[in-house]
Motif scaffolding. Structure first.
Motif, PDB file in Angstrom:
ATOM      1  N   VAL A   1       0.123   4.456  14.288  1.00 37.18           N
ATOM      2  CA  VAL A   1      -0.652   3.366  13.686  1.00 37.18           C
ATOM      3  C   VAL A   1      -0.998   2.319  14.736  1.00 37.18           C
ATOM      4  O   VAL A   1      -2.112   1.776  14.762  1.00 37.18           O
ATOM      5  N   THR A   2      -0.046   2.010  15.623  1.00 32.34           N
ATOM      6  CA  THR A   2      -0.305   1.034  16.681  1.00 32.34           C
ATOM      7  C   THR A   2      -1.408   1.521  17.616  1.00 32.34           C
ATOM      8  O   THR A   2      -2.305   0.761  18.003  1.00 32.34           O
ATOM      9  N   THR A   3      -1.360   2.786  17.972  1.00 39.59           N
ATOM     10  CA  THR A   3      -2.394   3.361  18.830  1.00 39.59           C
ATOM     11  C   THR A   3      -3.758   3.302  18.155  1.00 39.59           C
ATOM     12  O   THR A   3      -4.770   2.941  18.777  1.00 39.59           O
ATOM     13  N   LEU A   4      -3.800   3.648  16.865  1.00 36.81           N
ATOM     14  CA  LEU A   4      -5.062   3.605  16.119  1.00 36.81           C
ATOM     15  C   LEU A   4      -5.596   2.180  16.032  1.00 36.81           C
ATOM     16  O   LEU A   4      -6.802   1.942  16.158  1.00 36.81           O
ATOM     17  N   SER A   5      -4.684   1.223  15.842  1.00 35.72           N
ATOM     18  CA  SER A   5      -5.106  -0.174  15.738  1.00 35.72           C
ATOM     19  C   SER A   5      -5.761  -0.625  17.041  1.00 35.72           C
ATOM     20  O   SER A   5      -6.773  -1.348  17.027  1.00 35.72           O
ATOM     21  N   GLY A   6      -5.182  -0.205  18.173  1.00 37.40           N
ATOM     22  CA  GLY A   6      -5.771  -0.566  19.453  1.00 37.40           C
ATOM     23  C   GLY A   6      -7.122   0.081  19.678  1.00 37.40           C
ATOM     24  O   GLY A   6      -8.031  -0.510  20.274  1.00 37.40           O
ATOM     25  N   MET A   7      -7.303   1.304  19.179  1.00 36.33           N
ATOM     26  CA  MET A   7      -8.579   2.001  19.348  1.00 36.33           C
ATOM     27  C   MET A   7      -9.694   1.386  18.515  1.00 36.33           C
ATOM     28  O   MET A   7     -10.854   1.400  18.889  1.00 36.33           O
ATOM     29  N   TYR A   8      -9.327   0.827  17.346  1.00 34.72           N
ATOM     30  CA  TYR A   8     -10.340   0.362  16.399  1.00 34.72           C
ATOM     31  C   TYR A   8     -10.397  -1.150  16.285  1.00 34.72           C
ATOM     32  O   TYR A   8     -10.813  -1.682  15.272  1.00 34.72           O
TER      33      TYR A   8
ATOM     34  N   HIS B   1       4.588  16.945  12.177  1.00 33.71           N
ATOM     35  CA  HIS B   1       3.888  17.511  11.022  1.00 33.71           C
ATOM     36  C   HIS B   1       3.992  16.593   9.814  1.00 33.71           C
ATOM     37  O   HIS B   1       3.001  16.327   9.120  1.00 33.71           O
ATOM     38  N   THR B   2       5.190  16.082   9.547  1.00 34.23           N
ATOM     39  CA  THR B   2       5.384  15.211   8.388  1.00 34.23           C
ATOM     40  C   THR B   2       4.635  13.901   8.560  1.00 34.23           C
ATOM     41  O   THR B   2       4.071  13.367   7.594  1.00 34.23           O
ATOM     42  N   ALA B   3       4.603  13.363   9.778  1.00 32.86           N
ATOM     43  CA  ALA B   3       3.855  12.130  10.026  1.00 32.86           C
ATOM     44  C   ALA B   3       2.378  12.328   9.695  1.00 32.86           C
ATOM     45  O   ALA B   3       1.735  11.449   9.101  1.00 32.86           O
ATOM     46  N   GLY B   4       1.820  13.478  10.073  1.00 36.12           N
ATOM     47  CA  GLY B   4       0.422  13.755   9.767  1.00 36.12           C
ATOM     48  C   GLY B   4       0.154  13.769   8.272  1.00 36.12           C
ATOM     49  O   GLY B   4      -0.876  13.264   7.806  1.00 36.12           O
ATOM     50  N   LEU B   5       1.093  14.318   7.503  1.00 31.99           N
ATOM     51  CA  LEU B   5       0.930  14.338   6.051  1.00 31.99           C
ATOM     52  C   LEU B   5       0.995  12.926   5.465  1.00 31.99           C
ATOM     53  O   LEU B   5       0.212  12.565   4.583  1.00 31.99           O
ATOM     54  N   LEU B   6       1.926  12.122   5.974  1.00 33.40           N
ATOM     55  CA  LEU B   6       2.080  10.763   5.460  1.00 33.40           C
ATOM     56  C   LEU B   6       0.868   9.898   5.787  1.00 33.40           C
ATOM     57  O   LEU B   6       0.431   9.071   4.970  1.00 33.40           O
ATOM     58  N   LEU B   7       0.303  10.084   6.960  1.00 29.61           N
ATOM     59  CA  LEU B   7      -0.847   9.274   7.368  1.00 29.61           C
ATOM     60  C   LEU B   7      -2.080   9.555   6.517  1.00 29.61           C
ATOM     61  O   LEU B   7      -3.001   8.740   6.469  1.00 29.61           O
ATOM     62  N   ARG B   8      -2.111  10.698   5.841  1.00 20.99           N
ATOM     63  CA  ARG B   8      -3.220  10.967   4.927  1.00 20.99           C
ATOM     64  C   ARG B   8      -3.256   9.963   3.783  1.00 20.99           C
ATOM     65  O   ARG B   8      -4.306   9.727   3.191  1.00 20.99           O
ATOM     66  N   LEU B   9      -2.103   9.385   3.473  1.00 20.68           N
ATOM     67  CA  LEU B   9      -2.021   8.438   2.362  1.00 20.68           C
ATOM     68  C   LEU B   9      -2.170   6.993   2.827  1.00 20.68           C
ATOM     69  O   LEU B   9      -2.121   6.073   1.997  1.00 20.68           O
ATOM     70  N   GLY B  10      -2.334   6.769   4.122  1.00 13.80           N
ATOM     71  CA  GLY B  10      -2.567   5.426   4.635  1.00 13.80           C
ATOM     72  C   GLY B  10      -1.452   4.454   4.283  1.00 13.80           C
ATOM     73  O   GLY B  10      -0.258   4.770   4.391  1.00 13.80           O
TER      74      GLY B  10
END
Length: 307
Positions: free
Chosen positions: A297-304, A269-278
């Protein structure tokens, strides 16, 4: 009547009676008290309130308290409309004009942003049982290994919070909170219950909210935030986290960034809140939260990846 007799009659605590007596005195109501075995509070003989004695501020405040949405949910929409018409007719012309202006310029909406209205088909039955002190048997949907439970409840009160209705009720000698929209089935029982004389719904609800925050915030995290993140916080985080940042935040000596501690509900839950701020926030500790954010972040980087 004594303070205890008034408390029993009105189903409030003696402390509430004392507080309200003081408020009535401050408002100029001629109540007087007499000590002793035969004593108590008494209203001066012949005293009457007059609706035309309302001040302009009082008349405006009354019209601001009439929330048509919640009143309609409770089955009181027509009653509220009639009461407002009667109040309007009884007001002097000057106050009537001011009340009309208020109604044209202010509208109170208690529903939350980005949320569908909370459909609570059993709300009217809950309200009736609460008012008449009838026990109810409910089939309740919850987030648990057993998704539905059947319970017999003594309904103490109903609360509207953020556009959602909640029932405060006793079950098995414990007072719990139930979201009315999660009641799948409700049976009104003939059996009545005695509501505790000292139970104060507002005080209980305040304590419930504090306990709720204590139970869900079981740990804390240390973070770094950029100036931009500090500006964005009120728009992307709940007030409890924003207050924690403002209370604990300290500017770093090496730059414009700040360090703060925030309460944690869970790593995910906390990770989701932090990721809103990039990239405007960095986790310092705990290591498990820092690692989880890095994995996302690593997973997202691989997707994009751009080829």
């Amino acid at each position: 009547m004594t303070a205890q007799q008034l408390a029993d009659e009105l189903e409030v605590s003696v402390r509430t009676v004392y507080r309200d007596i003081e408020s009535l005195h401050a408002a100029g109501v001629p109540l007087f008290g007499e000590a002793g075995h035969e004593g108590g509070y008494e209203l001066l003989a012949g005293y009457r309130t007059r609706l035309t004695g309302l001040t302009s501020d009082e008349a405006e405040a009354l019209f601001l308290t009439g929330l048509p949405g919640p009143a309609a949910d409770l089955g009181l929409g027509a009653v509220l409309a009639t009461a407002r018409l009667k109040l309007m007719a009884a007001l002097p012309a000057e106050l009537r004009d001011r009340a009309n202006l208020l109604r044209q310029r202010f509208h109170l909406d208690t529903s939350g942003w980005y949320l569908d209205p909370d459909r609570a088909p059993h709300l009217a039955e809950v309200v009736s049982a609460t008012w008449n002190q009838n026990l109810i048997r409910v089939r309740y949907r919850r987030w648990a290994p057993r998704p539905e439970v059947v319970r017999t409840l003594a309904p103490y009160g109903v609360v509207l919070k953020g556009g959602r209705w909640y029932l405060v009720a006793a079950a098995e000698s414990r007072v719990r909170t139930y979201r009315v929209s999660q009641i799948v089935r409700l049976d009104l029982l003939d059996q009545r219950f005695d509501r505790p004389a000292g139970f104060d719904l507002a005080e209980h609800w305040d304590g419930y909210l504090r306990d709720f925050d204590d139970r869900r915030h079981t740990a804390s995290a240390s973070i770094r935030l950029s100036p931009r993140a500090l500006d964005l916080l009120p728009h992307v985080w709940e007030p409890a986290l924003v207050r924690a940042v403002r209370r604990s935040g300290r500017a770093e000596e090496s730059g414009d960034w700040s360090r703060a501690r925030i309460p944690m509900e869970s790593v995910e839950h906390t990770a989701g809140l932090l990721l809103r701020l990039g990239a405007d926030v960095e986790v310092i500790a705990p290591e498990g939260l820092r690692r989880h954010v890095a994995e996302v972040v690593t997973t997202l980087s691989g997707m994009y990846q751009v080829h």
